[in-house]
Design a protein around this motif. Structure first.
Motif, PDB file in Angstrom:
ATOM      1  N   LYS A   8       0.852  -1.180   0.000  1.00 11.23           N
ATOM      2  CA  LYS A   8       0.000   0.000   0.000  1.00 11.23           C
ATOM      3  C   LYS A   8       0.893   1.238   0.000  1.00 11.23           C
ATOM      4  O   LYS A   8       1.655   1.458   0.941  1.00 11.23           O
ATOM      5  N   ALA A   9       0.829   2.015  -1.035  1.00 16.77           N
ATOM      6  CA  ALA A   9       1.661   3.207  -1.145  1.00 16.77           C
ATOM      7  C   ALA A   9       1.062   4.347  -0.324  1.00 16.77           C
ATOM      8  O   ALA A   9      -0.134   4.389  -0.072  1.00 16.77           O
ATOM      9  N   THR A  10       1.923   5.261   0.089  1.00 13.46           N
ATOM     10  CA  THR A  10       1.456   6.368   0.906  1.00 13.46           C
ATOM     11  C   THR A  10       0.717   7.402   0.066  1.00 13.46           C
ATOM     12  O   THR A  10      -0.216   8.026   0.535  1.00 13.46           O
ATOM     13  N   ALA A  11       1.139   7.601  -1.164  1.00 12.13           N
ATOM     14  CA  ALA A  11       0.483   8.583  -2.016  1.00 12.13           C
ATOM     15  C   ALA A  11       0.501   8.082  -3.463  1.00 12.13           C
ATOM     16  O   ALA A  11       1.455   8.300  -4.190  1.00 12.13           O
ATOM     17  N   GLY A  12      -0.547   7.413  -3.880  1.00 14.38           N
ATOM     18  CA  GLY A  12      -0.627   6.942  -5.260  1.00 14.38           C
ATOM     19  C   GLY A  12       0.375   5.847  -5.560  1.00 14.38           C
ATOM     20  O   GLY A  12       0.332   4.773  -4.991  1.00 14.38           O
ATOM     21  N   LYS A  13       1.293   6.123  -6.476  1.00  9.80           N
ATOM     22  CA  LYS A  13       2.281   5.139  -6.903  1.00  9.80           C
ATOM     23  C   LYS A  13       3.604   5.319  -6.173  1.00  9.80           C
ATOM     24  O   LYS A  13       4.663   5.144  -6.734  1.00  9.80           O
ATOM     25  N   ASP A  14       3.560   5.665  -4.923  1.00 12.54           N
ATOM     26  CA  ASP A  14       4.759   5.897  -4.125  1.00 12.54           C
ATOM     27  C   ASP A  14       5.354   4.564  -3.711  1.00 12.54           C
ATOM     28  O   ASP A  14       4.933   3.959  -2.738  1.00 12.54           O
ATOM     29  N   THR A  15       6.346   4.101  -4.458  1.00 14.62           N
ATOM     30  CA  THR A  15       7.001   2.847  -4.106  1.00 14.62           C
ATOM     31  C   THR A  15       8.402   3.083  -3.585  1.00 14.62           C
ATOM     32  O   THR A  15       9.082   2.140  -3.213  1.00 14.62           O
ATOM     33  N   TRP A  16       8.862   4.317  -3.536  1.00 14.10           N
ATOM     34  CA  TRP A  16      10.216   4.623  -3.101  1.00 14.10           C
ATOM     35  C   TRP A  16      10.276   5.043  -1.642  1.00 14.10           C
ATOM     36  O   TRP A  16      11.367   5.204  -1.097  1.00 14.10           O
ATOM     37  N   SER A  17       9.145   5.229  -0.997  1.00 13.82           N
ATOM     38  CA  SER A  17       9.181   5.619   0.410  1.00 13.82           C
ATOM     39  C   SER A  17       9.730   4.459   1.234  1.00 13.82           C
ATOM     40  O   SER A  17       9.557   3.288   0.881  1.00 13.82           O
ATOM     41  N   PRO A  18      10.386   4.758   2.346  1.00  8.74           N
ATOM     42  CA  PRO A  18      10.912   3.672   3.180  1.00  8.74           C
ATOM     43  C   PRO A  18       9.815   2.718   3.650  1.00  8.74           C
ATOM     44  O   PRO A  18      10.044   1.517   3.758  1.00  8.74           O
ATOM     45  N   GLU A  19       8.621   3.247   3.907  1.00 10.40           N
ATOM     46  CA  GLU A  19       7.522   2.396   4.363  1.00 10.40           C
ATOM     47  C   GLU A  19       7.159   1.359   3.313  1.00 10.40           C
ATOM     48  O   GLU A  19       6.989   0.174   3.614  1.00 10.40           O
ATOM     49  N   ALA A  20       7.049   1.798   2.055  1.00  6.47           N
ATOM     50  CA  ALA A  20       6.702   0.875   0.972  1.00  6.47           C
ATOM     51  C   ALA A  20       7.812  -0.142   0.755  1.00  6.47           C
ATOM     52  O   ALA A  20       7.556  -1.327   0.507  1.00  6.47           O
ATOM     53  N   GLN A  21       9.066   0.304   0.856  1.00  5.12           N
ATOM     54  CA  GLN A  21      10.194  -0.612   0.691  1.00  5.12           C
ATOM     55  C   GLN A  21      10.197  -1.674   1.791  1.00  5.12           C
ATOM     56  O   GLN A  21      10.446  -2.849   1.527  1.00  5.12           O
ATOM     57  N   ILE A  22       9.924  -1.253   3.020  1.00  2.81           N
ATOM     58  CA  ILE A  22       9.907  -2.202   4.136  1.00  2.81           C
ATOM     59  C   ILE A  22       8.797  -3.226   3.953  1.00  2.81           C
ATOM     60  O   ILE A  22       9.004  -4.423   4.166  1.00  2.81           O
ATOM     61  N   GLU A  23       7.625  -2.784   3.528  1.00 12.31           N
ATOM     62  CA  GLU A  23       6.519  -3.721   3.311  1.00 12.31           C
ATOM     63  C   GLU A  23       6.835  -4.696   2.183  1.00 12.31           C
ATOM     64  O   GLU A  23       6.563  -5.891   2.293  1.00 12.31           O
ATOM     65  N   ARG A  24       7.423  -4.187   1.099  1.00 10.57           N
ATOM     66  CA  ARG A  24       7.780  -5.051  -0.021  1.00 10.57           C
ATOM     67  C   ARG A  24       8.834  -6.064   0.402  1.00 10.57           C
ATOM     68  O   ARG A  24       8.717  -7.265   0.112  1.00 10.57           O
TER      69      ARG A  24
END
Length: 82
Positions: A8-24
């Motif tokens: 789940k991205a923080t804002a749209g297609k945000d895959t570079w945030s640390p949160e998205a990286q940690i989840e991935r």
């Protein structure tokens, strides 16, 4: 692994945030843990697993040092004991 959640991205297609990286990375680590447990002699997969764990730890350390509120949210959401 049929019940995998999408990142789940923080804002749209945000895959570079640390949160998205940690989840991935958490999803990939879970998959690799299953694989390594059933294929004990697959040393390449074990090495890849350890690399992903180390990368996730670096992301978590960054969040803990710079954004403590986001760190707490991510650790609770992913269920990591940190």
């Amino acid at each position: 692994m049929a019940a995998e959640k999408k990142v789940k991205a923080t804002a749209g297609k945000d895959t570079w945030s640390p949160e998205a990286q940690i989840e991935r990375l958490t999803q990939e680590i879970t998959t690799l843990q299953w694989h390594v447990a059933s294929n004990k002699k697959d040393y390449d997969a074990k090495r890849a697993l350890l690399q992903k764990v180390a990368k996730r730890r670096r992301f978590l350390r960054y969040l803990k040092e710079n954004h403590l509120d986001r760190y707490a949210e991510v650790s609770k959401k992913t269920g990591l004991k940190v």
